[in-house]
Every structure is written in structure tokens, then in C-alpha cells.
Design an enzyme around this catalytic site. Structure first.
Site, PDB file in Angstrom:
ATOM      1  N   CYS A   1      -2.682  -4.213   6.845  1.00 59.90           N
ATOM      2  CA  CYS A   1      -2.333  -4.623   8.210  1.00 59.90           C
ATOM      3  C   CYS A   1      -2.739  -3.568   9.234  1.00 59.90           C
ATOM      4  CB  CYS A   1      -0.849  -4.951   8.302  1.00 59.90           C
ATOM      5  SG  CYS A   1       0.221  -3.541   7.999  1.00 59.90           S
TER       6      CYS A   1
ATOM      7  N   ALA B   1       9.441 -38.661  -9.182  1.00 58.29           N
ATOM      8  CA  ALA B   1       9.443 -39.063 -10.587  1.00 58.29           C
ATOM      9  C   ALA B   1       9.284 -40.568 -10.618  1.00 58.29           C
ATOM     10  CB  ALA B   1      10.756 -38.645 -11.238  1.00 58.29           C
TER      11      ALA B   1
ATOM     12  N   CYS C   1      -0.668  -0.308   7.662  1.00 51.93           N
ATOM     13  CA  CYS C   1      -1.165   0.218   6.382  1.00 51.93           C
ATOM     14  C   CYS C   1      -2.576   0.782   6.514  1.00 51.93           C
ATOM     15  CB  CYS C   1      -1.139  -0.880   5.327  1.00 51.93           C
ATOM     16  SG  CYS C   1       0.544  -1.399   4.928  1.00 51.93           S
TER      17      CYS C   1
ATOM     18  N   GLY D   1      13.164 -40.208  -0.436  1.00 52.11           N
ATOM     19  CA  GLY D   1      12.629 -41.271  -1.277  1.00 52.11           C
ATOM     20  C   GLY D   1      11.289 -41.796  -0.779  1.00 52.11           C
TER      21      GLY D   1
ATOM     22  N   GLU E   1       0.824  -1.224   0.000  1.00 51.35           N
ATOM     23  CA  GLU E   1       0.000   0.000   0.000  1.00 51.35           C
ATOM     24  C   GLU E   1       0.853   1.268   0.000  1.00 51.35           C
ATOM     25  OE1 GLU E   1      -0.170  -2.660   1.899  1.00 51.35           O
ATOM     26  OE2 GLU E   1      -2.201  -3.138   2.557  1.00 51.35           O
TER      27      GLU E   1
ATOM     28  N   GLU F   1      11.277 -34.379  -1.575  1.00 46.99           N
ATOM     29  CA  GLU F   1      11.709 -35.018  -2.831  1.00 46.99           C
ATOM     30  C   GLU F   1      12.083 -36.485  -2.650  1.00 46.99           C
ATOM     31  OE1 GLU F   1      13.927 -33.255  -5.870  1.00 46.99           O
ATOM     32  OE2 GLU F   1      13.648 -31.203  -5.159  1.00 46.99           O
TER      33      GLU F   1
ATOM     34  N   LEU G   1      20.277 -30.624  -4.913  1.00 45.10           N
ATOM     35  CA  LEU G   1      19.002 -29.988  -4.527  1.00 45.10           C
ATOM     36  C   LEU G   1      19.030 -28.480  -4.753  1.00 45.10           C
ATOM     37  CD1 LEU G   1      18.274 -31.913  -1.180  1.00 45.10           C
ATOM     38  CD2 LEU G   1      17.387 -32.451  -3.457  1.00 45.10           C
TER      39      LEU G   1
ATOM     40  N   ARG H   1      20.115 -24.785 -10.267  1.00 39.17           N
ATOM     41  CA  ARG H   1      21.051 -24.335 -11.318  1.00 39.17           C
ATOM     42  C   ARG H   1      20.419 -24.231 -12.706  1.00 39.17           C
ATOM     43  NH1 ARG H   1      21.785 -29.323  -9.757  1.00 39.17           N
ATOM     44  NH2 ARG H   1      21.970 -31.027 -11.260  1.00 39.17           N
TER      45      ARG H   1
HETATM   46  C1  AOF Z   1      -0.074  -5.406   4.283  1.00 37.19           C
HETATM   47  N1  AOF Z   1       0.523  -5.153   3.086  1.00 37.19           N
HETATM   48  O1  AOF Z   1       2.042  -5.610   1.519  1.00 37.19           O
HETATM   49  C2  AOF Z   1       1.908  -7.056   3.357  1.00 37.19           C
HETATM   50  C3  AOF Z   1       1.227  -7.354   4.580  1.00 37.19           C
HETATM   51  O2  AOF Z   1       6.921  -7.639   9.573  1.00 37.19           O
HETATM   52  P1  AOF Z   1       6.058  -6.701   8.816  1.00 37.19           P
HETATM   53  O3  AOF Z   1       5.822  -5.406   9.510  1.00 37.19           O
HETATM   54  O4  AOF Z   1       6.508  -6.516   7.382  1.00 37.19           O
HETATM   55  O5  AOF Z   1       4.592  -7.372   8.751  1.00 37.19           O
HETATM   56  C4  AOF Z   1       4.425  -8.588   8.135  1.00 37.19           C
HETATM   57  C5  AOF Z   1       2.971  -9.005   8.187  1.00 37.19           C
HETATM   58  O6  AOF Z   1       2.151  -8.019   7.546  1.00 37.19           O
HETATM   59  C6  AOF Z   1       2.724 -10.292   7.439  1.00 37.19           C
HETATM   60  O7  AOF Z   1       2.889 -11.424   8.254  1.00 37.19           O
HETATM   61  C7  AOF Z   1       1.264 -10.130   7.012  1.00 37.19           C
HETATM   62  O8  AOF Z   1       0.395 -10.407   8.081  1.00 37.19           O
HETATM   63  C8  AOF Z   1       1.201  -8.635   6.706  1.00 37.19           C
HETATM   64  N2  AOF Z   1       1.578  -8.433   5.302  1.00 37.19           N
HETATM   65  N3  AOF Z   1       0.240  -6.520   4.979  1.00 37.19           N
HETATM   66  O9  AOF Z   1      -0.880  -4.614   4.743  1.00 37.19           O
HETATM   67  C9  AOF Z   1       1.495  -5.926   2.589  1.00 37.19           C
HETATM   68  N4  AOF Z   1       2.931  -7.826   2.905  1.00 37.19           N
HETATM   69 ZN    ZN Z   2       0.850  -3.348   5.883  1.00 34.88          ZN
END
Ligand code: AOF
Ligand code: ZN
Length: 336
Positions: A71, A150, A80, A275, A46, A273, A200, A203
Site C-alpha cells: 500500500c 438446494a 508498506c 427462496g 509486509e 439462500e 442461518l 453451528r
Molecule cells: C498491504 N498489505 O497486508 C494489506 C493491504 O485500513 P488499513 O490501513 O489497514 O488499509 C487497508 C487497505 O490496505 C486495504 O483496503 C487494501 O487496499 C490494503 N491492504 N495492503 O500493503 C496488506 N492487507
Molecule cells: Zn500496507
């Protein structure tokens, strides 16, 4: 919202253990700014989108679309939802709600309490599928698990003497390296480590190398080739040596104990992966979200180590020159 998903995908491989998130700002039916969460620890989608808003566009007449609920917590960046409220956004349209207990609906509530119009659940299935690893990690408190093997056309993974036989063709090998780059960790058992000595790595495809995990209770296997981050789960010793770490587990440790360690290390996803025995242990415990089988079109073995029985529905299959790639899962596994 489709554009948000596209933007979000650009964070693949660099945002884990965070989810992939994209945001667009729409003014009079036109996208005027876009952003995505680019790197773990960096700004969220955001603020990245708002920073690119052309001057003179009134935000209170704009709608912000985002595939994950904004968030509500102070993490590595300020919340945000707070930013959107302070900037006086007109409307917010959301795909998935955030299962992170620090958020979990509180972002939506904050926006609504501030009088902002919020619409949720738009393209929810696609948005949930995009972040299937993050959602599984948050909801089940374990990584998202992909089992891969596989096999010959008649279903055998190896000859009875367990000798290494190249089953999959070149195209499938490149595909496998792409798959590896998408997961945080790759796991194998001791027998595979002894017989195949696999690198693993990735490449044959662009992208990061995942963490390697070897289940080797009695330390039977030699050290894996390649100097990549590696965990050796065993019952004998705990030590660190460069990129290699031996983790001492209790006697008869279970798959769940391994998953708990990976969860605590914030690894969102794991590809197993092989066995056969290791795959069986994951299947028996119900620790599986997806299965991918690379089945040779021509090679037949008639006898040997049989691939596990699959009880999940076939979601789709793909053809390469030499192989058929079968995808099994509980639900839609694509987000396009
Ligand atoms: C949002 N916008 O683009 C993302 C969100 O450790 P921080 O502060 O970066 O917070 C990570 C948490 O925020 C993540 O676990 C998830 O709950 C949220 N991610 N939220 O508003 C974003 N990437
Ligand atoms: Zn956020």
C-alpha cells in the site's frame, strides 16, 4: 507466491473488509521470513514478515514476495511501500495490483521511483481469485454475490405448498455452514423466513456467524430465531433492538438499493439462500458472481417450486454421499 497465498488464507474470516495478504522474504533462494495480515486494523503482511527477519540478513540482497501490491496510503498503519523503501529491500515481486482507489498502482510506482526492482502479475489469476470478494467490492462497489440453493434431483426447491422438506444430506449441510463462515452476510426473502425460520448460523463448522439480512418489505415474517446480528429491510419502520436492526427502505425498493446499504457497511460478500423469488430478483438484475447448487442424488419431487434457470458455465462439481454440488461461475473460482 504460492506460499504467500497460503499465508494470506490464514486471515480468512478476520481481515474483512481488508483483503487477505501474505508476504515472504527470500534470501539466496530460501524463505527467511514470513508474515500475513492477521486481523482487520492490525499490521499488514509486509511489516509482519519484516519483523521476523533473522538478524544479519541483508535486506538489500533479499526479495519480498507479496500477493497484493504494497500500500501507498497512510491508513490504520503507515504505507508498506514506504517501509520497504526505508528498509532498503532489494526487489519486490507482486501478484495482484490493489484496486483500492487509495492505492491503485501508487504502491508500485513509489517502489519503482525509489529505484527498487519490481515484478508484477506473478500468479495473478490465483492472487485475484484469492481476493475475489475484495476485488468485486472495490471494482463494482457492491459485495461479491454467491447464490445458493438446494434442489431435488429433478430441480425442485420445495413442494408446491412450500412446506419445508429436508433436501440436502448431512455432508452438504456441514459444507453449507463452512460456506456461510466465508461470507460477510447471508440474505433471504420473507417467504423463506416465514416457512423455514432458519438460524442461518455456522453451528456445524468453525468460524464466525455472518450478518443476516431479511428482505421483508411488509414485515410479514416473524423475527428470525437466534440472537445474531440481523438487518430487516422493510418499508415500514426503522429501529434498533439489540442485535436486530430494521432499515426503512423506499416503497418498491430494488436489489440495488439493498446492495448499496451493504456496500456502505463495508460487507465484502453476500450469500443469497433463497427462496426462489429472491434468487430470481438477483439473477434478473445481473447481481450474481457465483452459483452453488446442492442437488439431491435420490430425492425426486416431480412438481413444486422450480429452481432458477442457470446461464453461467459449470465450473466444477463435487460428490457427497447424498448430493452433487454444482459450482457455476464466470471464471476460475478456486485459488489453489
Ligand atoms: C498491504 N498489505 O497486508 C494489506 C493491504 O485500513 P488499513 O490501513 O489497514 O488499509 C487497508 C487497505 O490496505 C486495504 O483496503 C487494501 O487496499 C490494503 N491492504 N495492503 O500493503 C496488506 N492487507
Ligand atoms: Zn500496507
Amino acid at each position: 507466491m504460492r506460499r504467500c497465498i497460503e499465508l494470506a488464507q490464514q486471515g480468512q474470516g478476520s481481515v474483512s473488509p481488508n483483503p487477505m495478504v501474505g508476504a515472504v522474504v527470500v534470501y539466496h533462494h530460501q524463505i527467511v521470513a514470513e508474515g500475513w495480515h492477521q486481523v482487520f486494523g492490525g499490521p499488514h503482511a509486509e511489516p509482519n514478515a519484516l519483523a521476523l527477519l533473522p538478524s544479519g540478513v541483508p535486506l538489500h540482497d533479499c526479495t519480498l514476495y507479496v500477493n497484493l501490491e504494497p500500500c501507498s496510503h497512510v491508513g490504520k498503519t503507515p504505507p508498506c511501500s514506504r517501509l520497504l523503501i526505508d528498509k532498503n529491500i532489494g526487489k519486490v515481486v507482486i501478484g495482484s495490483t490493489d484496486p483500492n482507489p487509495k492505492v491503485n498502482g501508487r504502491g508500485i510506482a513509489m517502489l519503482r521511483e525509489a529505484g527498487i526492482s519490481v515484478e508484477t502479475g506473478i500468479l495473478k489469476d490465483q492472487c485475484d481469485a484469492l481476493n475475489k470478494r475484495f476485488f468485486t467490492y472495490q471494482n463494482l462497489k457492491r459485495p461479491y454475490i454467491v447464490l445458493k440453493w438446494a434442489c431435488s434431483n429433478d430441480g425442485f426447491m420445495a413442494p408446491a405448498n412450500r412446506e419445508r422438506v429436508q433436501i440436502s444430506g448431512e455432508e452438504a449441510r456441514v459444507m453449507l455452514h463452512r460456506w456461510r463462515a466465508e461470507e460477510d452476510a447471508i440474505l433471504i426473502g420473507a417467504t423463506t423466513a416465514i416457512m423455514d425460520k432458519p438460524l442461518l448460523d455456522t453451528r456445524l463448522a468453525p468460524g464466525k456467524n455472518p450478518l443476516r439480512v431479511v428482505l421483508d418489505p411488509n414485515l410479514r415474517a416473524p423475527q428470525l430465531p437466534g440472537d445474531f446480528q440481523t438487518l430487516i429491510m422493510n418499508t415500514r419502520l426503522g429501529k434498533n433492538e439489540g442485535n436486530f436492526e430494521w432499515i426503512k427502505m423506499r416503497q418498491d425498493f430494488a436489489v440495488a438499493d439493498v446492495l448499496e446499504i451493504l456496500y456502505n457497511r463495508q460487507l465484502l460478500s453476500l450469500m443469497v439462500e433463497g427462496g426462489a423469488e429472491t434468487l430470481h430478483r438477483f439473477l434478473a438484475g445481473g447481481f450474481v458472481d457465483e452459483i452453488r447448487v446442492i442437488r439431491s442424488k435420490k430425492l425426486r419431487m416431480q412438481t413444486g417450486v422450480e429452481g432458477p434457470k442457470i446461464s453461467m458455465p459449470l465450473i466444477k462439481s463435487e460428490e457427497t454421499n447424498d448430493d452433487t454440488i454444482e459450482y457455476y461461475g464466470k471464471e476460475i473460482v478456486t485459488c489453489g
